[in-house]
Design a protein around this motif. Structure first.
Motif, short mmCIF file in Angstrom:
data_model
loop_
_atom_site.label_atom_id
_atom_site.label_comp_id
_atom_site.label_asym_id
_atom_site.label_seq_id
_atom_site.Cartn_x
_atom_site.Cartn_y
_atom_site.Cartn_z
N GLY A 1 0.71 -1.25 -0.01
CA GLY A 1 -0.12 0.09 0.17
C GLY A 1 1.00 1.49 -0.04
N ASP A 2 0.51 2.06 -0.99
CA ASP A 2 1.05 3.41 -0.97
C ASP A 2 1.46 4.34 0.19
OD1 ASP A 2 -1.10 4.11 -1.26
OD2 ASP A 2 -0.80 5.23 -3.24
N LEU A 3 0.18 4.07 1.10
CA LEU A 3 0.01 4.94 2.39
C LEU A 3 0.44 3.98 3.54
CD1 LEU A 3 -3.02 7.44 1.63
CD2 LEU A 3 -0.62 7.96 2.03
N ASP A 4 0.50 2.69 3.44
CA ASP A 4 0.99 1.98 4.62
C ASP A 4 2.33 1.96 4.72
OD1 ASP A 4 -1.28 0.71 4.68
OD2 ASP A 4 -0.53 -1.09 3.57
N VAL A 5 2.75 2.80 6.25
CA VAL A 5 3.91 2.94 6.77
C VAL A 5 4.48 2.29 7.99
CG1 VAL A 5 5.56 5.03 7.38
CG2 VAL A 5 3.70 5.47 5.46
N ALA A 6 5.26 1.70 7.77
CA ALA A 6 6.16 0.77 9.41
C ALA A 6 7.20 1.97 9.78
CB ALA A 6 6.33 -0.39 9.06
N ILE A 7 7.24 2.18 11.25
CA ILE A 7 8.38 2.67 11.74
C ILE A 7 9.31 1.38 12.29
CG2 ILE A 7 8.88 4.15 13.60
CD1 ILE A 7 6.11 4.97 13.99
N GLU A 8 10.53 1.49 11.67
CA GLU A 8 11.61 0.77 11.76
C GLU A 8 12.48 1.35 12.95
OE1 GLU A 8 14.41 -2.48 9.19
OE2 GLU A 8 13.91 -0.44 8.45
N GLY A 9 12.30 0.97 13.98
CA GLY A 9 12.74 1.77 15.16
C GLY A 9 12.00 2.31 16.42
N GLN A 10 12.69 3.24 16.90
CA GLN A 10 11.64 3.97 17.66
C GLN A 10 10.84 5.02 17.37
OE1 GLN A 10 14.25 5.19 21.06
NE2 GLN A 10 15.33 3.34 21.22
N GLY A 11 9.92 5.43 17.96
CA GLY A 11 9.21 6.69 17.88
C GLY A 11 7.64 6.49 17.28
N TYR A 12 6.98 7.59 17.44
CA TYR A 12 5.38 7.40 17.03
C TYR A 12 5.00 8.53 16.04
CZ TYR A 12 5.28 4.49 21.32
OH TYR A 12 5.52 3.52 22.39
N LEU A 13 4.11 8.17 15.46
CA LEU A 13 3.47 9.12 14.69
C LEU A 13 2.44 10.04 15.29
CD1 LEU A 13 2.41 6.93 11.40
CD2 LEU A 13 4.31 8.81 11.50
N LEU B 1 15.81 8.16 16.15
CA LEU B 1 14.41 7.89 15.97
C LEU B 1 14.73 6.83 15.04
CD1 LEU B 1 12.53 11.11 15.99
CD2 LEU B 1 12.19 9.26 17.55
N GLY B 2 13.42 6.07 14.71
CA GLY B 2 13.68 5.07 13.55
C GLY B 2 13.20 5.51 12.05
N LEU B 3 13.30 4.85 11.20
CA LEU B 3 13.15 5.05 9.73
C LEU B 3 11.77 4.71 9.35
CD1 LEU B 3 16.53 4.48 8.25
CD2 LEU B 3 15.83 6.76 8.94
N LEU B 4 11.17 5.23 8.29
CA LEU B 4 9.80 4.93 7.65
C LEU B 4 10.13 3.89 6.55
CD1 LEU B 4 7.92 8.11 7.90
CD2 LEU B 4 8.04 6.38 9.59
N ARG B 5 9.32 2.95 6.49
CA ARG B 5 9.45 1.92 5.51
C ARG B 5 7.74 1.97 4.75
NH1 ARG B 5 13.93 2.50 5.36
NH2 ARG B 5 15.50 1.20 6.40
N GLN B 6 7.81 2.61 3.55
CA GLN B 6 6.58 2.60 2.61
C GLN B 6 6.38 1.19 2.15
OE1 GLN B 6 6.55 4.79 -0.86
NE2 GLN B 6 4.45 5.08 -0.94
N GLY B 7 5.01 0.95 2.28
CA GLY B 7 4.37 -0.36 1.69
C GLY B 7 4.63 -1.67 2.81
N TYR B 8 4.86 -1.18 3.76
CA TYR B 8 4.83 -2.20 5.00
C TYR B 8 4.20 -1.88 6.14
CZ TYR B 8 9.10 -4.23 2.66
OH TYR B 8 9.80 -4.91 1.70
#
Length: 261
Positions: free
Chosen positions: A91-103, A211-218
């Motif tokens: 999904g183009d708007l599915d975003v996983a946080i790889e590491g620490q942090g919150y949206l 802080l973590g990084l974002l992974r689109q599609g996950y």
């Protein structure tokens, strides 16, 4: 008889433990869910003979004394912070946080809330929101004529258009961190509120200040280990049964006591 009250406290503690485990198992498929753990502490001790009490004229002291525990109490239900595995969705708007942090999102009351659930959507006006419709901070709107979007690891959101070669930068997601994430107040729907125990939020770009990084599609899967939870459930059930046997034994002892002629 103290044993009855102690065993009753033990049964209450094991019941609470089962409730926490059942909540973990119920959220096995909840995006970004971190398992909880019930933690307990022993209650106040009745000092029948304090350690170190002098018990003879020559100054001999009791090496241990007599301290009778009065049961157990729940001290906390702690969130076990762990990175869940990342599942690819495409999904183009599915975003996983790889590491620490919150949206960060904004509730209808205007209060900020925080989540690790990156299953984002967009409204009819193109605004990026959560599955419950709460706008993500900072506010990012996708133009209706955009044919696709791209989100890089640093949270920058780009839109691609049919008549343009270069993508257009729409904005950048930020992440919030806390001194004590376990102190966040859970309110359901994968949302947390800041509390005095968590400390204030510190907002920065993904990849900055730990802080973590974002992974689109996950999307981040739940960190619940079902094998461990079922094992803990069996252990809690046995503990509940043993405490109930103590109550039965105490009842039989009281019955024998009142029947003495």
């Amino acid at each position: 008889m103290r044993a009855l009250k102690i065993a009753a406290a033990g049964m209450t503690a094991q019941q609470m433990r089962v409730e926490v485990i059942s909540n973990n198992l119920a959220n096995m498929s909840t995006t970004g869910y971190n398992a909880r753990r019930a933690e307990f502490a022993d209650l106040h001790y009745q000092q029948l003979a304090r350690p170190g009490t002098i018990n003879a004229s020559d100054g001999t002291q009791l090496p241990t004394g007599i301290q009778l525990g009065l049961g157990v109490r729940a001290s906390s239900v702690s969130m076990m912070l762990a990175q869940g595995s990342l599942g690819q969705t495409g999904g183009d708007l599915d975003v996983a946080i790889e590491g620490q942090g919150y949206l960060e999102v904004t509730l209808p009351s205007g209060v900020p809330a925080y989540t690790r659930d990156g299953a984002l959507k967009r409204t009819g006006e193109g605004q990026i929101v959560t599955a419950d419709g709460y706008p993500v901070v900072p506010d990012i709107t996708i133009p209706q004529d955009a044919r696709s979007i791209s989100i890089n690891a640093e949270g920058e959101v780009y839109a691609y258009f049919v008549d343009q070669v270069q993508p257009q930068l729409l904005g950048q997601f930020t992440l919030a961190s806390f001194t004590n994430p376990k102190g966040l107040e859970a309110i359901g729907s994968n949302l947390f509120l800041e509390s005095p125990a968590s400390g204030p939020s510190v907002v920065n770009d993904p990849g900055q200040d730990g802080l973590g990084l974002l992974r689109q599609g996950y999307l981040e899967d739940s960190s619940v280990d079902p094998v461990k939870e079922v094992t803990d459930l069996i252990e809690a059930q046995r503990g509940y049964e043993l405490n109930s046997k103590v109550i039965t034994a105490g009842d039989q002892m009281l019955s024998a006591m009142v029947q003495i002629r």
